[in-house]
Write a protein that holds these residues in place. Structure first.
Motif, PDB file in Angstrom:
ATOM      1  N   PRO A  61       0.842  -1.210   0.000  1.00 18.53           N
ATOM      2  CA  PRO A  61       0.000   0.000   0.000  1.00 18.53           C
ATOM      3  C   PRO A  61       0.875   1.256   0.000  1.00 18.53           C
ATOM      4  CG  PRO A  61      -0.671  -1.539   1.728  1.00 18.53           C
ATOM      5  CD  PRO A  61       0.635  -2.047   1.177  1.00 18.53           C
ATOM      6  N   TYR A  62       0.415   2.284  -0.665  1.00 18.46           N
ATOM      7  CA  TYR A  62       1.176   3.527  -0.709  1.00 18.46           C
ATOM      8  C   TYR A  62       0.250   4.722  -0.912  1.00 18.46           C
ATOM      9  CZ  TYR A  62       0.669   2.977  -5.791  1.00 18.46           C
ATOM     10  OH  TYR A  62       0.165   2.809  -7.049  1.00 18.46           O
ATOM     11  N   TRP A  63       0.726   5.837  -0.434  1.00 23.68           N
ATOM     12  CA  TRP A  63       0.093   7.122  -0.714  1.00 23.68           C
ATOM     13  C   TRP A  63       0.683   7.604  -2.030  1.00 23.68           C
ATOM     14  CZ3 TRP A  63      -3.447   9.413   2.619  1.00 23.68           C
ATOM     15  CH2 TRP A  63      -3.564   8.839   3.879  1.00 23.68           C
ATOM     16  N   TYR A  64      -0.109   8.332  -2.805  1.00 18.83           N
ATOM     17  CA  TYR A  64       0.369   8.810  -4.101  1.00 18.83           C
ATOM     18  C   TYR A  64       0.055  10.296  -4.250  1.00 18.83           C
ATOM     19  CZ  TYR A  64       1.059   9.284  -9.094  1.00 18.83           C
ATOM     20  OH  TYR A  64       1.503   9.696 -10.322  1.00 18.83           O
ATOM     21  N   LEU A  65       1.079  11.082  -4.517  1.00 25.75           N
ATOM     22  CA  LEU A  65       0.908  12.520  -4.735  1.00 25.75           C
ATOM     23  C   LEU A  65       0.647  12.751  -6.216  1.00 25.75           C
ATOM     24  CD1 LEU A  65       1.038  15.415  -3.609  1.00 25.75           C
ATOM     25  CD2 LEU A  65       3.490  15.382  -4.106  1.00 25.75           C
ATOM     26  N   GLU A  66      -0.563  13.133  -6.540  1.00 23.54           N
ATOM     27  CA  GLU A  66      -0.948  13.347  -7.945  1.00 23.54           C
ATOM     28  C   GLU A  66      -0.394  14.672  -8.463  1.00 23.54           C
ATOM     29  OE1 GLU A  66      -2.490  12.268 -11.519  1.00 23.54           O
ATOM     30  OE2 GLU A  66      -2.821  11.035  -9.744  1.00 23.54           O
TER      31      GLU A  66
ATOM     32  N   ALA B 207       1.247  11.000   8.474  1.00 20.52           N
ATOM     33  CA  ALA B 207       1.703  10.440   9.754  1.00 20.52           C
ATOM     34  C   ALA B 207       0.521  10.204  10.694  1.00 20.52           C
ATOM     35  CB  ALA B 207       2.733  11.375  10.404  1.00 20.52           C
ATOM     36  N   ARG B 208      -0.415  11.143  10.745  1.00 22.18           N
ATOM     37  CA  ARG B 208      -1.597  10.983  11.607  1.00 22.18           C
ATOM     38  C   ARG B 208      -2.486   9.826  11.144  1.00 22.18           C
ATOM     39  NH1 ARG B 208      -1.600  16.582  11.141  1.00 22.18           N
ATOM     40  NH2 ARG B 208      -3.411  16.546   9.743  1.00 22.18           N
ATOM     41  N   GLN B 209      -2.413   9.464   9.881  1.00 27.68           N
ATOM     42  CA  GLN B 209      -3.200   8.353   9.343  1.00 27.68           C
ATOM     43  C   GLN B 209      -2.468   7.019   9.479  1.00 27.68           C
ATOM     44  OE1 GLN B 209      -6.308   9.324   8.465  1.00 27.68           O
ATOM     45  NE2 GLN B 209      -5.486  11.331   8.984  1.00 27.68           N
ATOM     46  N   GLY B 210      -1.349   7.027  10.158  1.00 25.65           N
ATOM     47  CA  GLY B 210      -0.581   5.799  10.357  1.00 25.65           C
ATOM     48  C   GLY B 210       0.690   5.718   9.536  1.00 25.65           C
ATOM     49  N   GLY B 211       0.937   6.735   8.698  1.00 30.15           N
ATOM     50  CA  GLY B 211       2.168   6.782   7.921  1.00 30.15           C
ATOM     51  C   GLY B 211       2.175   5.785   6.781  1.00 30.15           C
ATOM     52  N   GLY B 212       3.353   5.576   6.248  1.00 31.39           N
ATOM     53  CA  GLY B 212       3.521   4.606   5.178  1.00 31.39           C
ATOM     54  C   GLY B 212       4.328   5.159   4.026  1.00 31.39           C
ATOM     55  N   LEU B 213       4.345   4.389   2.975  1.00 28.10           N
ATOM     56  CA  LEU B 213       5.086   4.732   1.771  1.00 28.10           C
ATOM     57  C   LEU B 213       4.337   5.833   1.011  1.00 28.10           C
ATOM     58  CD1 LEU B 213       7.533   3.933   0.015  1.00 28.10           C
ATOM     59  CD2 LEU B 213       6.027   2.272  -1.105  1.00 28.10           C
ATOM     60  N   PHE B 214       5.059   6.847   0.590  1.00 28.36           N
ATOM     61  CA  PHE B 214       4.487   7.989  -0.123  1.00 28.36           C
ATOM     62  C   PHE B 214       5.228   8.087  -1.452  1.00 28.36           C
ATOM     63  CE2 PHE B 214       3.476  12.823   0.560  1.00 28.36           C
ATOM     64  CZ  PHE B 214       2.447  12.747  -0.365  1.00 28.36           C
ATOM     65  N   THR B 215       4.501   8.050  -2.555  1.00 34.54           N
ATOM     66  CA  THR B 215       5.116   8.003  -3.874  1.00 34.54           C
ATOM     67  C   THR B 215       4.618   9.134  -4.770  1.00 34.54           C
ATOM     68  OG1 THR B 215       3.418   6.595  -4.857  1.00 34.54           O
ATOM     69  CG2 THR B 215       5.247   5.487  -3.745  1.00 34.54           C
ATOM     70  N   LEU B 216       5.353   9.342  -5.841  1.00 33.77           N
ATOM     71  CA  LEU B 216       4.948  10.308  -6.861  1.00 33.77           C
ATOM     72  C   LEU B 216       5.755  10.050  -8.115  1.00 33.77           C
ATOM     73  CD1 LEU B 216       7.269  12.760  -7.390  1.00 33.77           C
ATOM     74  CD2 LEU B 216       6.678  13.178  -5.015  1.00 33.77           C
ATOM     75  N   MET B 217       5.353  10.689  -9.184  1.00 35.38           N
ATOM     76  CA  MET B 217       6.170  10.689 -10.397  1.00 35.38           C
ATOM     77  C   MET B 217       6.178  12.100 -10.951  1.00 35.38           C
ATOM     78  SD  MET B 217       3.927   8.929 -13.320  1.00 35.38           S
ATOM     79  CE  MET B 217       2.212   9.356 -13.508  1.00 35.38           C
TER      80      MET B 217
END
Length: 97
Positions: A15-20, A47-57
């Motif tokens: 799972p990852y967050w994605y910056l559009e 971070a408040r949502q539990g953090g994790g992998l954050f991605t973008l292109m």
């Protein structure tokens, strides 16, 4: 072309967050607004949502420096091809705790 571009992030197999998009008006660039949006808004929210992998292109050479400066690691580089066009694409990731 967009589907091909997003393959790098989806290949991470987690799972990852994605910056559009992250946009700063041309006349406001160079004032650290983009860095502050990341560090004071987006990173704390994730971070408040539990953090994790954050991605973008990105497809912009200048953005590469910006994201590296803000702690992102480049993990993929590819050339996207479409009808009568090609576009360089770089994918980045960082971990938010």
């Amino acid at each position: 072309v967009l589907k091909e571009a997003k393959k790098a992030c989806s290949s991470l197999n987690q799972p990852y967050w994605y910056l559009e998009a992250l946009v700063v008006a041309k006349d406001e660039q160079g004032k650290k607004l983009g860095s502050r949006m990341l560090k004071q808004c987006l990173f704390p929210f994730i971070a408040r949502q539990g953090g994790g992998l954050f991605t973008l292109m990105t497809h912009n050479e200048a953005n590469r420096h910006f994201y590296r400066k803000n702690g992102w690691m480049e993990f993929d580089e590819r050339v996207l091809r479409g009808k009568e066009m090609s576009l360089e694409s770089w994918s980045y990731k960082t971990v938010i705790k």
